[in-house]
Motif scaffolding. Sequence first.
Motif, short mmCIF file in Angstrom:
data_model
loop_
_atom_site.label_atom_id
_atom_site.label_comp_id
_atom_site.label_asym_id
_atom_site.label_seq_id
_atom_site.Cartn_x
_atom_site.Cartn_y
_atom_site.Cartn_z
N ILE A 132 0.81 -1.22 0.00
CA ILE A 132 0.00 0.00 0.00
C ILE A 132 0.85 1.27 0.00
O ILE A 132 0.31 2.37 0.09
CB ILE A 132 -0.98 0.03 1.19
N GLY A 133 2.15 1.15 -0.09
CA GLY A 133 3.01 2.32 -0.14
C GLY A 133 3.40 2.81 1.23
O GLY A 133 2.87 2.37 2.26
N PRO A 134 4.34 3.76 1.29
CA PRO A 134 4.90 4.19 2.58
C PRO A 134 3.91 4.94 3.45
O PRO A 134 3.12 5.75 2.97
CB PRO A 134 6.08 5.08 2.16
N ALA A 135 3.98 4.68 4.74
CA ALA A 135 3.20 5.37 5.77
C ALA A 135 3.66 4.83 7.12
O ALA A 135 4.28 3.78 7.21
CB ALA A 135 1.70 5.17 5.61
N PHE A 136 3.34 5.57 8.18
CA PHE A 136 3.61 5.14 9.54
C PHE A 136 2.34 4.71 10.27
O PHE A 136 2.38 4.32 11.42
CB PHE A 136 4.28 6.27 10.34
N SER A 137 1.19 4.81 9.61
CA SER A 137 -0.09 4.52 10.25
C SER A 137 -0.18 3.08 10.72
O SER A 137 0.25 2.15 10.01
CB SER A 137 -1.24 4.79 9.27
N SER A 138 -0.78 2.90 11.89
CA SER A 138 -1.15 1.56 12.35
C SER A 138 -2.56 1.28 11.82
O SER A 138 -3.05 1.96 10.92
CB SER A 138 -1.09 1.51 13.87
N GLY B 194 13.12 11.55 8.09
CA GLY B 194 12.19 10.85 8.97
C GLY B 194 11.39 9.76 8.32
O GLY B 194 10.82 8.90 8.98
N GLY B 195 11.31 9.75 6.98
CA GLY B 195 10.52 8.75 6.29
C GLY B 195 9.26 9.35 5.69
O GLY B 195 8.76 10.38 6.12
N ASP B 196 8.72 8.69 4.67
CA ASP B 196 7.61 9.21 3.88
C ASP B 196 6.26 8.75 4.43
O ASP B 196 6.16 7.74 5.13
CB ASP B 196 7.73 8.75 2.43
N GLY B 197 5.22 9.50 4.05
CA GLY B 197 3.85 9.05 4.25
C GLY B 197 3.16 9.58 5.47
O GLY B 197 3.73 10.29 6.30
N THR B 198 1.88 9.24 5.58
CA THR B 198 1.03 9.63 6.69
C THR B 198 1.60 9.10 8.00
O THR B 198 2.04 7.95 8.08
CB THR B 198 -0.39 9.08 6.50
N GLU C 160 7.92 19.89 12.23
CA GLU C 160 9.15 19.69 11.47
C GLU C 160 9.10 18.44 10.61
O GLU C 160 9.57 18.43 9.47
CB GLU C 160 10.33 19.63 12.43
N TRP C 161 8.52 17.36 11.14
CA TRP C 161 8.43 16.11 10.39
C TRP C 161 6.98 15.72 10.12
O TRP C 161 6.65 14.54 10.03
CB TRP C 161 9.16 15.00 11.14
#
Length: 232
Positions: free
Chosen positions: A55-61, A106-110, A151-152
Amino acid sequence: MRLIFSIVAVLELVAGVAGGDWPHWRGPNHDGLSPEKGLRTTWDAPPPKVWEREIGPAFSSFACVGDRAYTCGTLDKQQTLLCLKADTGDVLWKRPFEPRYHEPQGGDGTRATPAVHDGRVFVIGALGRLLCASADTGEEVWSRQFNAKPEWGYSGSVLVENELVIVPVGGPDAALLALDAKTGSEVWRCGVSGRAKPARRGRVKTSHLRRLRFAVTAYAASSWRQEAVHGE
């Protein structure tokens, strides 16, 4: 950068185990604890994979309600809210809601995790768009845009409390903002945060303090506590 979510199940325990909903970040009681019992903790072999989906980059749980799992990814250069069938991983609907967020350090996505309440799903994108969508169809109900990007990126998951949507918006006008869950109209605001800092500690949570429920947000140097219903 690619992100693949996989759900792993203990097949012999699925039947007869009643799973409870996990409607928002850190679960039904905001404490990261599941009431479910009887899951195996040791394995002679790796547990079997049930499904896998890119589903592509994100940090969401995940927020899981009924037979649906809600999360975010990045598809076609858009931050996207997805509703998946929990047992198969099939995409029931997807809702692009904000441009792709790129952060090489920091990394991409929501960053935030969706919250599901009363037939609606709420999420804030890394660029500050707060979306309320139908949990059934993904159709937009209302949205708000905030422009004091940390910032991130905006990272604090939405808290839904007594028909209020509480978000740590940051900026000179308010640290915390409470909106009507049905309409998105402002109910109360509090605190002045200046330019918001990275939200590793900038999440909203509920806690019991002197038998009152408070919304708490922590920024670099200050915190504010507001009674979650009236903002006093």
